[in-house]
Design a protein around this motif. Structure first.
Motif, mmCIF file in Angstrom:
data_model
loop_
_atom_site.group_PDB
_atom_site.id
_atom_site.type_symbol
_atom_site.label_atom_id
_atom_site.label_comp_id
_atom_site.label_asym_id
_atom_site.label_seq_id
_atom_site.Cartn_x
_atom_site.Cartn_y
_atom_site.Cartn_z
ATOM 1 N N PHE A 10 0.838 -1.196 0.000
ATOM 2 C CA PHE A 10 0.000 0.000 0.000
ATOM 3 C C PHE A 10 0.878 1.254 0.000
ATOM 4 O O PHE A 10 0.631 2.210 -0.748
ATOM 5 C CB PHE A 10 -0.914 0.020 1.233
ATOM 6 C CG PHE A 10 -2.013 -0.997 1.203
ATOM 7 C CD1 PHE A 10 -2.373 -1.630 0.032
ATOM 8 C CD2 PHE A 10 -2.703 -1.315 2.368
ATOM 9 C CE1 PHE A 10 -3.397 -2.571 0.012
ATOM 10 C CE2 PHE A 10 -3.728 -2.253 2.356
ATOM 11 C CZ PHE A 10 -4.072 -2.881 1.177
ATOM 12 N N CYS A 14 1.036 3.997 -3.136
ATOM 13 C CA CYS A 14 0.626 5.381 -2.877
ATOM 14 C C CYS A 14 1.796 6.342 -3.041
ATOM 15 O O CYS A 14 1.617 7.482 -3.487
ATOM 16 C CB CYS A 14 0.027 5.503 -1.478
ATOM 17 S SG CYS A 14 -1.515 4.582 -1.261
ATOM 18 N N ASN A 82 -9.360 7.388 3.537
ATOM 19 C CA ASN A 82 -9.984 6.066 3.556
ATOM 20 C C ASN A 82 -11.411 6.099 4.073
ATOM 21 O O ASN A 82 -12.279 5.389 3.552
ATOM 22 C CB ASN A 82 -9.142 5.115 4.419
ATOM 23 C CG ASN A 82 -7.852 4.721 3.735
ATOM 24 O OD1 ASN A 82 -7.841 4.046 2.723
ATOM 25 N ND2 ASN A 82 -6.731 5.173 4.282
ATOM 26 N N VAL A 98 -14.169 -5.418 -1.772
ATOM 27 C CA VAL A 98 -13.327 -5.455 -0.581
ATOM 28 C C VAL A 98 -13.608 -6.716 0.227
ATOM 29 O O VAL A 98 -12.686 -7.422 0.665
ATOM 30 C CB VAL A 98 -13.543 -4.198 0.284
ATOM 31 C CG1 VAL A 98 -12.735 -4.287 1.571
ATOM 32 C CG2 VAL A 98 -13.173 -2.943 -0.487
ATOM 33 N N LYS A 101 -12.005 -10.006 -0.974
ATOM 34 C CA LYS A 101 -10.542 -10.148 -0.981
ATOM 35 C C LYS A 101 -10.096 -11.006 0.206
ATOM 36 O O LYS A 101 -10.724 -10.979 1.270
ATOM 37 C CB LYS A 101 -9.876 -8.769 -0.916
ATOM 38 C CG LYS A 101 -10.123 -7.900 -2.139
ATOM 39 C CD LYS A 101 -9.398 -6.581 -2.035
ATOM 40 C CE LYS A 101 -9.732 -5.675 -3.223
ATOM 41 N NZ LYS A 101 -9.319 -6.280 -4.510
ATOM 42 N N SER A 105 -11.329 -7.045 5.982
ATOM 43 C CA SER A 105 -11.954 -5.912 5.291
ATOM 44 C C SER A 105 -11.705 -4.591 6.010
ATOM 45 O O SER A 105 -11.491 -3.553 5.361
ATOM 46 C CB SER A 105 -13.456 -6.146 5.136
ATOM 47 O OG SER A 105 -14.065 -6.374 6.403
ATOM 48 N N TYR A 108 -8.167 -3.421 5.200
ATOM 49 C CA TYR A 108 -8.073 -2.924 3.829
ATOM 50 C C TYR A 108 -8.704 -1.545 3.706
ATOM 51 O O TYR A 108 -8.111 -0.630 3.114
ATOM 52 C CB TYR A 108 -8.758 -3.901 2.883
ATOM 53 C CG TYR A 108 -8.582 -3.569 1.423
ATOM 54 C CD1 TYR A 108 -7.545 -4.131 0.692
ATOM 55 C CD2 TYR A 108 -9.454 -2.703 0.776
ATOM 56 C CE1 TYR A 108 -7.373 -3.837 -0.653
ATOM 57 C CE2 TYR A 108 -9.298 -2.399 -0.565
ATOM 58 C CZ TYR A 108 -8.253 -2.965 -1.278
ATOM 59 O OH TYR A 108 -8.091 -2.654 -2.608
ATOM 60 N N ARG A 112 -5.785 1.379 2.697
ATOM 61 C CA ARG A 112 -5.533 1.233 1.261
ATOM 62 C C ARG A 112 -5.038 2.517 0.614
ATOM 63 O O ARG A 112 -4.173 2.493 -0.273
ATOM 64 C CB ARG A 112 -6.816 0.762 0.550
ATOM 65 C CG ARG A 112 -6.698 0.698 -0.965
ATOM 66 C CD ARG A 112 -5.593 -0.235 -1.391
ATOM 67 N NE ARG A 112 -5.374 -0.212 -2.823
ATOM 68 C CZ ARG A 112 -4.558 0.624 -3.455
ATOM 69 N NH1 ARG A 112 -3.862 1.535 -2.763
ATOM 70 N NH2 ARG A 112 -4.409 0.579 -4.751
ATOM 71 N N HIS A 113 -5.531 3.665 1.014
ATOM 72 C CA HIS A 113 -5.172 4.933 0.381
ATOM 73 C C HIS A 113 -4.451 5.826 1.395
ATOM 74 O O HIS A 113 -4.979 6.102 2.471
ATOM 75 C CB HIS A 113 -6.419 5.628 -0.161
ATOM 76 C CG HIS A 113 -7.141 4.819 -1.191
ATOM 77 N ND1 HIS A 113 -6.753 4.768 -2.514
ATOM 78 C CD2 HIS A 113 -8.221 4.000 -1.093
ATOM 79 C CE1 HIS A 113 -7.562 3.973 -3.186
ATOM 80 N NE2 HIS A 113 -8.461 3.490 -2.348
#
Length: 261
Positions: A10, A14, A82, A98, A101, A105, A108, A112-113
């Motif tokens: 991640f 980013c 996020n 999500v 995966k 969850s 994630y 993630r961002h």
């Protein structure tokens, strides 16, 4: 180790994205410096008429302000981008991607961002802390530094749990943007020591919406006003807040209506 490797990926993805717009980093850094300078000036205006605010002198409040800026930087680094996407996932039904995966969850959704230039807020905030401690002529002991690291980490967990808890309401009410503004408004009260506030407001900011554990407690650790028991209390609050947010996430997933159903 699986989640550490995933977090590393991640970070890498980013970071590559951020380097595509290097001019933005410089512009945002200047903006951060400007707003931090304005915050320091605002605090200085209060001290034109008094020597203390809530029992804290000017440089002690600067220590707290630096910690506030650092925590705000962490919020903008991983929490804000996020949490905004979480609401969009629920509204559009894309949370399906999500949940399917092979990874937790909530993890994630939470990491993630990442917005790397916001780490400049963290660096500038900690720089302000170091400057204020130098002016106070106080070099924290090893014990004080250890207590600070513990309660600072606990404060990040409290902030995360509070914001996550509010955003989870989007499983039932899609438009929860006002809750973000509500959180930001409460968070602004952390610019000053909780002892500034009186009566019911201080009680609420300590036990109902635990702002006191976010900035006042870490600052108190650095200037020698925090006991080991108070630090343990901060950790306990963080554990309880995180546990509640984790339970609330799992509870809310039962009510999620996917795009296919």
């Amino acid at each position: 180790m699986k989640y550490m490797r995933l977090l590393r990926e991640f970070l890498r993805a980013c970071l590559v994205e951020e380097f595509e717009y290097r001019a933005n980093f410089a512009a945002n850094l200047l903006s951060t410096i400007f707003w931090l300078a304005m915050a320091v000036l605002t605090v200085q205006l209060y001290f034109y008429r008094t020597q203390e605010i809530g029992g804290w002198n000017f440089y002690e409040v600067l220590v707290l302000l630096g910690i506030f800026n650092a925590i705000h930087g962490f919020i903008e680094f991983f929490l804000q981008p996020n949490m905004a996407r979480l609401v969009g996932h629920i509204r559009k039904g894309t949370l399906d991607f999500v949940l399917t995966k092979p990874v937790d969850s909530q993890f994630y959704i939470s990491f993630r961002h990442l917005v790397f230039w916001r780490l400049a807020d963290v660096a500038l905030g900690l720089g302000l802390v170091a400057y204020a401690l130098f002016q106070l002529d106080r070099l924290p002991t090893v014990t004080q530094l250890l207590l600070f690291l513990i309660v600072f980490a606990a404060s990040l967990v409290v902030v995360y749990a509070l914001w996550m808890g509010m955003m989870i309401f989007s499983f039932w009410a899609v438009k929860v943007d006002n809750l973000s503004f509500l959180f930001s408004s409460f968070f602004e009260t952390a610019r000053f020591p909780v002892t500034v506030y009186k009566g019911l407001l201080r009680f609420a900011l300590t036990y109902v919406f635990p702002i006191a554990f976010i900035t006042t407690t870490p600052a108190a650790a650095l200037i020698g006003r925090l006991t080991v028991w108070q630090a343990a209390g901060s950790v306990l609050v963080a554990v309880i807040c995180f546990g509640l947010s984790r339970w609330f996430w799992k509870f809310a997933l039962r009510f999620y209506t996917s795009a296919s159903s």
